[in-house]
Motif scaffolding. Structure first.
Motif, mmCIF file in Angstrom:
data_model
loop_
_atom_site.group_PDB
_atom_site.id
_atom_site.type_symbol
_atom_site.label_atom_id
_atom_site.label_comp_id
_atom_site.label_asym_id
_atom_site.label_seq_id
_atom_site.Cartn_x
_atom_site.Cartn_y
_atom_site.Cartn_z
ATOM 1 N N ILE A 35 0.831 -1.199 0.060
ATOM 2 C CA ILE A 35 0.170 -0.050 -0.072
ATOM 3 C C ILE A 35 0.824 1.324 -0.049
ATOM 4 O O ILE A 35 0.553 2.213 -0.516
ATOM 5 C CB ILE A 35 -0.917 -0.164 1.136
ATOM 6 N N ALA A 36 1.966 1.045 0.814
ATOM 7 C CA ALA A 36 2.898 2.335 0.722
ATOM 8 C C ALA A 36 3.724 2.666 -0.576
ATOM 9 O O ALA A 36 3.917 3.393 -0.889
ATOM 10 C CB ALA A 36 3.735 2.165 1.904
ATOM 11 N N ALA A 37 4.275 1.403 -1.077
ATOM 12 C CA ALA A 37 5.134 1.372 -2.201
ATOM 13 C C ALA A 37 4.257 1.311 -3.415
ATOM 14 O O ALA A 37 4.883 1.588 -4.588
ATOM 15 C CB ALA A 37 6.242 0.240 -2.171
ATOM 16 N N CYS A 38 3.118 1.128 -3.375
ATOM 17 C CA CYS A 38 2.177 0.754 -4.729
ATOM 18 C C CYS A 38 3.175 -0.106 -5.583
ATOM 19 O O CYS A 38 3.381 -1.304 -4.950
ATOM 20 C CB CYS A 38 2.059 2.118 -5.638
ATOM 21 N N ASN A 39 3.280 -0.268 -6.635
ATOM 22 C CA ASN A 39 3.435 -1.185 -7.642
ATOM 23 C C ASN A 39 5.000 -1.113 -7.935
ATOM 24 O O ASN A 39 5.633 -1.181 -9.247
ATOM 25 C CB ASN A 39 2.831 -1.514 -9.085
ATOM 26 N N SER A 40 5.732 -0.495 -7.040
ATOM 27 C CA SER A 40 7.183 -0.251 -7.221
ATOM 28 C C SER A 40 8.073 -0.972 -6.224
ATOM 29 O O SER A 40 7.770 -0.992 -4.972
ATOM 30 C CB SER A 40 7.550 1.275 -7.115
ATOM 31 N N THR A 41 9.407 -1.116 -6.476
ATOM 32 C CA THR A 41 10.307 -1.646 -5.271
ATOM 33 C C THR A 41 11.585 -0.923 -5.544
ATOM 34 O O THR A 41 12.238 -0.692 -4.575
ATOM 35 C CB THR A 41 10.932 -3.112 -5.762
ATOM 36 N N ASP A 42 11.506 0.090 -6.409
ATOM 37 C CA ASP A 42 12.748 0.883 -6.565
ATOM 38 C C ASP A 42 12.583 2.223 -5.766
ATOM 39 O O ASP A 42 12.510 3.509 -6.152
ATOM 40 C CB ASP A 42 13.073 1.492 -8.007
ATOM 41 N N ILE A 43 12.502 2.067 -4.499
ATOM 42 C CA ILE A 43 12.056 3.139 -3.298
ATOM 43 C C ILE A 43 12.939 3.019 -2.112
ATOM 44 O O ILE A 43 13.422 1.713 -1.889
ATOM 45 C CB ILE A 43 10.795 3.171 -3.073
ATOM 46 N N LYS A 44 12.957 3.886 -1.301
ATOM 47 C CA LYS A 44 13.491 3.805 0.081
ATOM 48 C C LYS A 44 12.307 4.119 1.145
ATOM 49 O O LYS A 44 11.833 4.884 1.041
ATOM 50 C CB LYS A 44 14.685 4.694 0.360
ATOM 51 N N LEU A 45 12.420 2.930 1.997
ATOM 52 C CA LEU A 45 11.200 2.908 3.159
ATOM 53 C C LEU A 45 11.843 2.885 4.502
ATOM 54 O O LEU A 45 13.010 2.325 4.609
ATOM 55 C CB LEU A 45 10.607 1.593 2.707
ATOM 56 N N VAL A 46 11.231 3.577 5.273
ATOM 57 C CA VAL A 46 11.490 3.747 6.674
ATOM 58 C C VAL A 46 10.348 3.339 7.594
ATOM 59 O O VAL A 46 9.204 3.628 7.218
ATOM 60 C CB VAL A 46 11.832 5.075 6.904
ATOM 61 N N ASP A 47 10.600 2.687 8.659
ATOM 62 C CA ASP A 47 9.649 2.414 9.642
ATOM 63 C C ASP A 47 10.069 2.858 10.901
ATOM 64 O O ASP A 47 11.136 2.492 11.621
ATOM 65 C CB ASP A 47 9.407 0.692 9.594
#
Length: 305
Positions: free
Chosen positions: A164-176
């Motif tokens: 839900i956060a990234a949608c259909n992408s993996t080329d991102i940087k995520l923080v929790d």
């Protein structure tokens, strides 16, 4: 076009629908979605399988004509009828399977097929297509993490939240920023997403890193107050503290969310009550909002930009 069949356990229907929307671009309140967009189901939490639609028509005879024009020739194929939205009785399903099989230029192999073709009827329209893939339900792997606690997010839900956060992408940087034992990080890293986590509790941080290492990932969790995190990220998944391991409690919500607004442009925020007023005051706009019932503790999920 692709047909996606959803798995919607009781009390998880809304998150399944929201994940489907973010992955496929199609909004649905049904057990299926039809979308022009392809989605790799290895990352899905609530999409069961997908079908590449080759022909469709409101008339079964017209569907047959369209299939015949495809001049399909496949070694060891099988045609399967699935009931999705409208129930078709057994004998009718078998009849349709046989008649479509006869339209192929090759003979079917019902015992050891290499390729499955799917036929169904949805909203009075007949659909025929090739089975693409079934979700491997990779979230099940992380149910067996060595360290957890009672309020930790379920792995399936965590995987959906990443989608839900990234949608259909993996080329991102995520923080929790409040990552607990690393449930969200495990799902994100498994998808190939660059992800980092933080937590204020040293014991929890240690357990989170042990979980990551257990599954072959590097230690990615740092002990730090969520309101003090610095850096640049694309998205954030925030399960706000409310359990017994929380040192600060809900009075920190505004500082956690406010800092997240400085860190990234998009966030998925979980809370045990409606805090949309706090989210708005921190500069986010709520674009999607759902509530998941869980006994006496509801989960409020806000998608923010």
């Amino acid at each position: 076009m692709y047909l996606y069949i959803l798995s919607k356990p009781s009390n998880q229907e809304k998150i399944a629908e929201l994940e489907c929307l973010m992955l496929t671009g199609t909004k649905t309140d049904k057990s299926y979605a039809i979308s022009p967009n392809y989605t790799d189901l290895k990352r899905a939490a609530y999409i069961d399988f997908s079908v590449d639609i080759h022909a469709e028509d409101y008339s079964l005879n017209n569907l047959y004509k369209k299939i015949e024009k495809l001049n399909l020739s496949r070694e060891r194929f099988r045609v399967r009828f699935i009931n999705v939205h409208e129930h078709i009785d057994f004998h009718e399903r078998k009849r349709v399977e046989r008649e479509i099989s006869d339209l192929f230029l090759t003979a079917p192999d019902l015992k050891n097929p290499l390729t499955d073709f799917i036929v169904t009827r949805i909203d009075q329209k007949w659909l025929f297509g090739e089975f693409v893939e079934k979700s491997p339900n990779r979230w099940l792997i992380f149910n067996k993490k060595p360290h957890t606690f009672c309020n930790a997010l379920p792995s399936r839900m965590a995987r959906a939240l990443v989608n839900i956060a990234a949608c259909n992408s993996t080329d991102i940087k995520l923080v929790d920023p409040c990552c607990g034992v690393g449930t969200v990080l495990l799902e994100a890293l498994d998808m190939g997403i660059d992800a980092e986590g933080y937590d204020i509790n040293e014991i929890v941080v240690n357990n989170a890193n042990l979980n990551l290492v257990h599954f072959g990932f590097e230690s990615k969790v740092t002990c730090l107050d969520a309101s003090h995190i610095k850096g640049m990220y694309d998205v954030s998944v925030i399960d706000l503290p409310y359990g017994v391991l929380s040192k600060k409690g809900s009075d920190k919500y505004d500082s956690i969310i406010g800092n997240a607004r400085d860190l990234c442009k998009r966030a998925v925020i979980l809370s045990s009550r409606d805090i949309q007023n706090i989210i708005l005051s921190c500069g986010f706009k709520v674009i999607e909002y759902i509530i998941l019932p869980k006994g006496g503790l509801d989960r409020h999920i806000a998608v923010c930009e």
